[in-house]
Design a protein around this motif. Structure first.
Motif, PDB file in Angstrom:
ATOM      1  N   ILE A  47       0.838  -1.206   0.000  1.00  0.00           N
ATOM      2  CA  ILE A  47       0.000   0.000   0.000  1.00  0.00           C
ATOM      3  C   ILE A  47       0.870   1.252   0.000  1.00  0.00           C
ATOM      4  CG2 ILE A  47      -1.635   1.349   1.387  1.00  0.00           C
ATOM      5  CD1 ILE A  47      -2.940  -1.327   2.173  1.00  0.00           C
ATOM      6  N   LEU A  48       1.928   1.259   0.834  1.00  0.00           N
ATOM      7  CA  LEU A  48       2.847   2.401   0.858  1.00  0.00           C
ATOM      8  C   LEU A  48       3.528   2.596  -0.490  1.00  0.00           C
ATOM      9  CD1 LEU A  48       4.661   2.249   4.304  1.00  0.00           C
ATOM     10  CD2 LEU A  48       3.292   4.117   3.400  1.00  0.00           C
ATOM     11  N   LEU A  49       3.919   1.498  -1.118  1.00  0.00           N
ATOM     12  CA  LEU A  49       4.578   1.582  -2.419  1.00  0.00           C
ATOM     13  C   LEU A  49       3.627   2.160  -3.463  1.00  0.00           C
ATOM     14  CD1 LEU A  49       7.259   0.772  -3.865  1.00  0.00           C
ATOM     15  CD2 LEU A  49       6.081  -1.296  -4.566  1.00  0.00           C
ATOM     16  N   PHE A  50       2.383   1.704  -3.469  1.00  0.00           N
ATOM     17  CA  PHE A  50       1.405   2.200  -4.431  1.00  0.00           C
ATOM     18  C   PHE A  50       1.089   3.677  -4.202  1.00  0.00           C
ATOM     19  CE2 PHE A  50      -3.028   3.113  -5.489  1.00  0.00           C
ATOM     20  CZ  PHE A  50      -2.991   2.906  -6.851  1.00  0.00           C
ATOM     21  N   LEU A  51       0.836   4.051  -2.943  1.00  0.00           N
ATOM     22  CA  LEU A  51       0.476   5.441  -2.653  1.00  0.00           C
ATOM     23  C   LEU A  51       1.634   6.405  -2.917  1.00  0.00           C
ATOM     24  CD1 LEU A  51      -1.665   5.065   0.595  1.00  0.00           C
ATOM     25  CD2 LEU A  51      -2.452   5.509  -1.740  1.00  0.00           C
ATOM     26  N   SER A  52       2.848   6.006  -2.519  1.00  0.00           N
ATOM     27  CA  SER A  52       3.983   6.893  -2.758  1.00  0.00           C
ATOM     28  C   SER A  52       4.309   6.997  -4.247  1.00  0.00           C
ATOM     29  CB  SER A  52       5.202   6.438  -1.957  1.00  0.00           C
ATOM     30  OG  SER A  52       5.604   5.149  -2.348  1.00  0.00           O
ATOM     31  N   GLY A  53       4.149   5.901  -4.984  1.00  0.00           N
ATOM     32  CA  GLY A  53       4.388   5.950  -6.428  1.00  0.00           C
ATOM     33  C   GLY A  53       3.369   6.822  -7.140  1.00  0.00           C
ATOM     34  N   THR A  54       2.111   6.696  -6.760  1.00  0.00           N
ATOM     35  CA  THR A  54       1.065   7.529  -7.349  1.00  0.00           C
ATOM     36  C   THR A  54       1.277   8.996  -6.985  1.00  0.00           C
ATOM     37  OG1 THR A  54      -0.461   5.676  -7.159  1.00  0.00           O
ATOM     38  CG2 THR A  54      -1.431   7.841  -7.528  1.00  0.00           C
ATOM     39  N   GLY A  55       1.632   9.234  -5.731  1.00  0.00           N
ATOM     40  CA  GLY A  55       1.905  10.606  -5.302  1.00  0.00           C
ATOM     41  C   GLY A  55       3.094  11.212  -6.028  1.00  0.00           C
ATOM     42  N   LEU A  56       4.124  10.408  -6.261  1.00  0.00           N
ATOM     43  CA  LEU A  56       5.288  10.895  -7.009  1.00  0.00           C
ATOM     44  C   LEU A  56       4.901  11.321  -8.414  1.00  0.00           C
ATOM     45  CD1 LEU A  56       8.308   8.584  -6.145  1.00  0.00           C
ATOM     46  CD2 LEU A  56       8.226  11.054  -6.026  1.00  0.00           C
ATOM     47  N   ILE A 115       5.292  15.202  -9.414  1.00  0.00           N
ATOM     48  CA  ILE A 115       6.275  15.520 -10.457  1.00  0.00           C
ATOM     49  C   ILE A 115       5.593  16.243 -11.612  1.00  0.00           C
ATOM     50  CG2 ILE A 115       7.738  14.482 -12.234  1.00  0.00           C
ATOM     51  CD1 ILE A 115       8.633  12.471 -10.098  1.00  0.00           C
ATOM     52  N   LEU A 116       4.372  15.826 -11.951  1.00  0.00           N
ATOM     53  CA  LEU A 116       3.643  16.517 -13.016  1.00  0.00           C
ATOM     54  C   LEU A 116       3.237  17.933 -12.614  1.00  0.00           C
ATOM     55  CD1 LEU A 116       1.413  13.656 -14.430  1.00  0.00           C
ATOM     56  CD2 LEU A 116       3.404  14.720 -15.495  1.00  0.00           C
ATOM     57  N   LEU A 117       3.094  18.184 -11.328  1.00  0.00           N
ATOM     58  CA  LEU A 117       2.735  19.526 -10.871  1.00  0.00           C
ATOM     59  C   LEU A 117       3.910  20.500 -10.942  1.00  0.00           C
ATOM     60  CD1 LEU A 117       0.453  18.890  -7.775  1.00  0.00           C
ATOM     61  CD2 LEU A 117      -0.192  19.913  -9.949  1.00  0.00           C
ATOM     62  N   HIS A 118       5.134  19.978 -10.981  1.00  0.00           N
ATOM     63  CA  HIS A 118       6.300  20.860 -11.048  1.00  0.00           C
ATOM     64  C   HIS A 118       6.327  21.623 -12.366  1.00  0.00           C
ATOM     65  CE1 HIS A 118       8.719  20.108  -7.507  1.00  0.00           C
ATOM     66  NE2 HIS A 118       8.317  18.852  -7.564  1.00  0.00           N
ATOM     67  N   SER A 119       6.837  22.822 -12.276  1.00  0.00           N
ATOM     68  CA  SER A 119       6.955  23.612 -13.498  1.00  0.00           C
ATOM     69  C   SER A 119       8.301  23.323 -14.143  1.00  0.00           C
ATOM     70  CB  SER A 119       6.860  25.100 -13.179  1.00  0.00           C
ATOM     71  OG  SER A 119       7.959  25.495 -12.397  1.00  0.00           O
ATOM     72  N   GLY A 120       8.282  23.300 -15.452  1.00  0.00           N
ATOM     73  CA  GLY A 120       9.543  23.168 -16.139  1.00  0.00           C
ATOM     74  C   GLY A 120       9.767  24.431 -16.943  1.00  0.00           C
ATOM     75  N   LYS A 121      10.494  25.354 -16.582  1.00  0.00           N
ATOM     76  CA  LYS A 121      10.730  26.628 -17.282  1.00  0.00           C
ATOM     77  C   LYS A 121       9.501  27.546 -17.253  1.00  0.00           C
ATOM     78  CE  LYS A 121      14.236  24.746 -20.245  1.00  0.00           C
ATOM     79  NZ  LYS A 121      14.889  24.735 -21.498  1.00  0.00           N
ATOM     80  N   GLY A 122       8.759  27.513 -16.173  1.00  0.00           N
ATOM     81  CA  GLY A 122       7.707  28.493 -15.971  1.00  0.00           C
ATOM     82  C   GLY A 122       6.368  28.228 -16.622  1.00  0.00           C
ATOM     83  N   THR A 123       6.141  27.027 -17.128  1.00  0.00           N
ATOM     84  CA  THR A 123       4.867  26.772 -17.778  1.00  0.00           C
ATOM     85  C   THR A 123       4.186  25.533 -17.220  1.00  0.00           C
ATOM     86  OG1 THR A 123       5.975  25.521 -19.504  1.00  0.00           O
ATOM     87  CG2 THR A 123       5.574  27.860 -19.928  1.00  0.00           C
ATOM     88  N   GLY A 124       4.392  25.235 -15.946  1.00  0.00           N
ATOM     89  CA  GLY A 124       3.803  24.034 -15.370  1.00  0.00           C
ATOM     90  C   GLY A 124       2.428  24.278 -14.783  1.00  0.00           C
TER      91      GLY A 124
END
Length: 87
Positions: free
Chosen positions: A10-19, A23-32
């Motif tokens: 469960i920890l592996l699944f939740l942490s992987g999904t959260g990652l 990571i998708l929420l991070h901006s890459g050069k100001g357009t995230g």
């Protein structure tokens, strides 16, 4: 299945999904996506940097949890012995 195996999976699944999500929420050069959220919540540049720092912290914590859980599973169940099938 043992209780600790279920907990680790469960920890592996939740942490992987959260990652993936953080990571998708991070901006890459100001357009995230985080810039779109931060610009609607905060109008100043300092607000955006606070959001980015919090995203960084959460991502690092999730990565550490993911790696520790993966290492624990590798130590407890080497070479895929979770299913209990012996060949």
């Amino acid at each position: 299945m043992e209780w600790y195996l279920i907990l680790l999976l469960i920890l592996l699944f939740l942490s992987g999904t959260g990652l993936i999500i953080f990571i998708l929420l991070h901006s890459g050069k100001g357009t995230g996506v985080s810039d779109m959220i931060a610009s609607s919540v905060y109008s100043s540049q300092t607000g955006t940097s606070i959001v980015e720092k919090n995203l960084d912290r959460i991502t690092i914590v999730l990565a550490v949890i993911f790696l520790l859980t993966l290492i624990a599973l590798m130590i407890l169940y080497p070479q895929g012995t979770i299913g209990g099938a012996s060949s």
